[in-house]
Design a protein around this motif. Structure first.
Motif, PDB file in Angstrom:
ATOM      1  N   ASP A  39       0.868  -1.172   0.000  1.00 33.10           N
ATOM      2  CA  ASP A  39       0.000   0.000   0.000  1.00 33.10           C
ATOM      3  C   ASP A  39       0.907   1.225   0.000  1.00 33.10           C
ATOM      4  O   ASP A  39       1.860   1.300   0.780  1.00 33.10           O
ATOM      5  N   SER A  40       0.613   2.171  -0.866  1.00 33.32           N
ATOM      6  CA  SER A  40       1.542   3.290  -1.069  1.00 33.32           C
ATOM      7  C   SER A  40       1.715   4.161   0.168  1.00 33.32           C
ATOM      8  O   SER A  40       2.738   4.848   0.310  1.00 33.32           O
ATOM      9  N   HIS A  41       0.742   4.153   1.079  1.00 35.38           N
ATOM     10  CA  HIS A  41       0.847   5.013   2.258  1.00 35.38           C
ATOM     11  C   HIS A  41       1.480   4.315   3.461  1.00 35.38           C
ATOM     12  O   HIS A  41       1.374   4.784   4.599  1.00 35.38           O
ATOM     13  N   THR A  42       2.187   3.214   3.191  1.00 39.78           N
ATOM     14  CA  THR A  42       2.957   2.554   4.247  1.00 39.78           C
ATOM     15  C   THR A  42       4.017   3.485   4.828  1.00 39.78           C
ATOM     16  O   THR A  42       4.496   3.275   5.951  1.00 39.78           O
ATOM     17  N   CYS A  43       4.354   4.522   4.107  1.00 41.23           N
ATOM     18  CA  CYS A  43       5.307   5.527   4.599  1.00 41.23           C
ATOM     19  C   CYS A  43       4.846   6.196   5.889  1.00 41.23           C
ATOM     20  O   CYS A  43       5.640   6.875   6.564  1.00 41.23           O
ATOM     21  N   THR A  44       3.583   5.998   6.267  1.00 36.63           N
ATOM     22  CA  THR A  44       3.030   6.584   7.501  1.00 36.63           C
ATOM     23  C   THR A  44       3.904   6.326   8.719  1.00 36.63           C
ATOM     24  O   THR A  44       4.089   7.193   9.582  1.00 36.63           O
ATOM     25  N   ILE A  99       1.968  19.556   5.819  1.00 29.56           N
ATOM     26  CA  ILE A  99       2.383  18.630   4.763  1.00 29.56           C
ATOM     27  C   ILE A  99       1.789  19.040   3.416  1.00 29.56           C
ATOM     28  O   ILE A  99       2.436  18.885   2.371  1.00 29.56           O
ATOM     29  N   LEU A 100       0.581  19.586   3.398  1.00 27.75           N
ATOM     30  CA  LEU A 100       0.028  20.077   2.129  1.00 27.75           C
ATOM     31  C   LEU A 100       0.894  21.194   1.561  1.00 27.75           C
ATOM     32  O   LEU A 100       1.151  21.247   0.348  1.00 27.75           O
ATOM     33  N   ASN A 103       2.500  10.161   6.307  1.00 24.35           N
ATOM     34  CA  ASN A 103       1.514   9.491   5.463  1.00 24.35           C
ATOM     35  C   ASN A 103       1.470  10.076   4.055  1.00 24.35           C
ATOM     36  O   ASN A 103       1.293   9.346   3.068  1.00 24.35           O
ATOM     37  N   MET A 104       1.655  11.394   3.939  1.00 24.35           N
ATOM     38  CA  MET A 104       1.426  12.054   2.656  1.00 24.35           C
ATOM     39  C   MET A 104       2.693  12.342   1.861  1.00 24.35           C
ATOM     40  O   MET A 104       2.623  12.957   0.791  1.00 24.35           O
ATOM     41  N   THR A 130      -8.750  13.188   3.595  1.00 22.87           N
ATOM     42  CA  THR A 130      -7.957  12.076   3.080  1.00 22.87           C
ATOM     43  C   THR A 130      -6.688  12.598   2.414  1.00 22.87           C
ATOM     44  O   THR A 130      -6.290  13.748   2.624  1.00 22.87           O
ATOM     45  N   ASN A 131      -6.040  11.772   1.601  1.00 23.64           N
ATOM     46  CA  ASN A 131      -4.727  12.146   1.078  1.00 23.64           C
ATOM     47  C   ASN A 131      -4.650  12.318  -0.437  1.00 23.64           C
ATOM     48  O   ASN A 131      -3.642  12.785  -0.947  1.00 23.64           O
ATOM     49  N   ARG A 132      -5.706  11.920  -1.167  1.00 24.11           N
ATOM     50  CA  ARG A 132      -5.649  12.004  -2.626  1.00 24.11           C
ATOM     51  C   ARG A 132      -6.978  12.492  -3.190  1.00 24.11           C
ATOM     52  O   ARG A 132      -8.045  12.165  -2.665  1.00 24.11           O
TER      53      ARG A 132
END
Length: 417
Positions: A121-126, A177-178, A214-215, A379-381
């Motif tokens: 899952d791409s948001h594993t960076c969390t 983060i945005l 996460n982002m 959310t993130n996307r």
């Protein structure tokens, strides 16, 4: 030659000095898969006739993308995960006791300082918010990791972002983060790690740190990392992990770039359609009509987020033209909402309480947008067509803006001071 924090973490695992650009076969501590992506990995294992799983105790399955399943197809994917987990004695969390993977795993306390964690899952960076080198991988890589407990990676270059000062009241970690994503662009950190530091970062809670990490994928980063400090040590202590010996980046570490951000200059931000990098000051969008608000997800679905929303919504009603969906990030978060008296008041406000799920974030189910509808999500996307109809639009915001806007029926921004 000096090393960055990521280089030191990988070196610690391999027992030798490792630097950016090297391709290395690293041992992984946790392998996470979801109902949305793991079935593809299982098909890879079957295709190559791999019938053994190394260290199944390191593997975690989480049912969250289609939880509960929305149709026969997703029900079959869920069953496939269950059957595989039972066969190989893999821990599997279903929707009745689990949650969204990136909220659930930190709750479980199964990760340790400076672990290497991979997930399909791409948001594993969390998990970088916990001082962990964590990254999203594809289904083929996940199959390799399950079979060997190792993974080939190219050591990423590191971008250092130092954030100083105090965030104003009404400005949240999501805004920080945005703004960084807007500064770097969608590909400004492609296959790089972002190391966050500075006095602002040190004051952030664990939940806020995970929101930031996460982002980082939204600007292309492979990983985000915040080093272990007193805040992280307290988190690990509460999870029964007391060995938090810190490592530090060298003073002469070779960073690709270094940015400095003044937190006090930051205003609430909104990611506009159709990219998280399409960032504007939130005040420029005041008055934008909305049809649906989603508060939750792996970005902002922790109990701390719902406490913020509750400050705005207690005793208030969701606007008659707005559908408000609250998505607690885990079963535990949902229980805490009930224990703290929020749940009853949210329901009285006419909010819809979703089970922990990725559904509306990914446009999979439980909140898909119709033609021309406008959403405001925490959310993130917000990619074209991601959240429903291709003609729908989603704006990304912090929790305060989302909660207030759900009451007003249009984008509104709390006072900042």
């Amino acid at each position: 030659m000096g090393q960055t924090l990521i280089e030191k973490m990988i070196s610690l695992k391999l027992g030798r000095d490792i630097y950016k650009g090297q391709s290395v076969f690293v041992p992984v501590d946790i392998i996470m898969g979801t109902d949305g992506t793991t079935p593809l990995a299982l098909k890879v294992l079957e295709e190559y006739n791999i019938n053994k799983i190394k260290n199944p105790e390191k593997i975690i399955f989480v049912h969250d993308h289609f939880a509960p399943p929305k149709d026969i197809s997703t029900a079959n994917l869920s069953r496939m995960l269950d059957q595989f987990a039972k066969k190989f004695h893999i821990t599997s969390y279903k929707e009745d006791r689990g949650g969204i993977c990136h909220v659930l795993l930190p709750e479980l306390g199964i990760m340790k300082p400076y672990d290497i964690v991979v997930g399909a899952d791409s948001h594993t960076c969390t998990y970088g918010g916990l001082g962990i080198f964590s990254m999203g991988i594809g289904s083929t890589d996940m199959a390799c990791a399950m079979a060997t407990s190792k993974l080939w990676i190219k050591v990423p270059e590191t971008i250092r972002i130092k954030v100083s000062g105090n965030l104003k009241s009404g400005v949240e970690a999501k805004d920080l983060i945005l703004s960084i994503i807007g500064m770097l662009g969608t590909d400004g950190a492609n296959y790089r790690a972002i190391e966050f530091c500075g006095s602002t970062i040190e004051k952030l809670t664990i939940a806020e740190r995970m929101t930031i990490c996460n982002m980082v994928i939204e600007c292309g980063a492979k990983a985000g990392i915040i080093n272990i400090d007193k805040v992280t040590e307290q988190y690990y202590y509460e999870k029964g992990i007391q060995d938090c010996q810190r490592i530090e980046a060298d003073s002469d570490a070779n960073y690709l770039e270094t940015y400095e951000v003044e937190a006090e200059q930051l205003k609430p931000q909104i990611g506009c359609p159709y990219s998280p990098a399409n960032v504007r000051n939130a005040e420029e969008l005041i008055g934008t009509k909305i049809n649906q608000v989603v508060i939750g997800s792996c970005t902002n679905g922790r109990i701390e987020d719902f406490r913020i929303a509750y400050q705005y919504m207690k005793g208030k009603q969701v606007h008659k033209n707005v559908k408000l969906i609250l998505v607690p990030g885990s079963h535990n978060v949902l229980m805490q909402m009930e224990e703290e008296g929020m749940l009853k008041d949210f329901i009285k406000s006419n909010a819809i309480i979703s089970p922990p799920s990725c559904g509306p974030c990914m446009g999979g189910h439980m909140g898909v947008l119709a033609d021309d509808q406008v959403g405001l999500y925490t959310t993130n996307r917000n990619f074209y067509g991601r959240n429903g109809s291709p003609s729908s639009k989603v704006y990304l915001s912090n929790v305060s803006i989302a909660a207030l806007s759900a009451i007003e029926g249009e984008i509104q921004v709390p006072e900042v001071n």
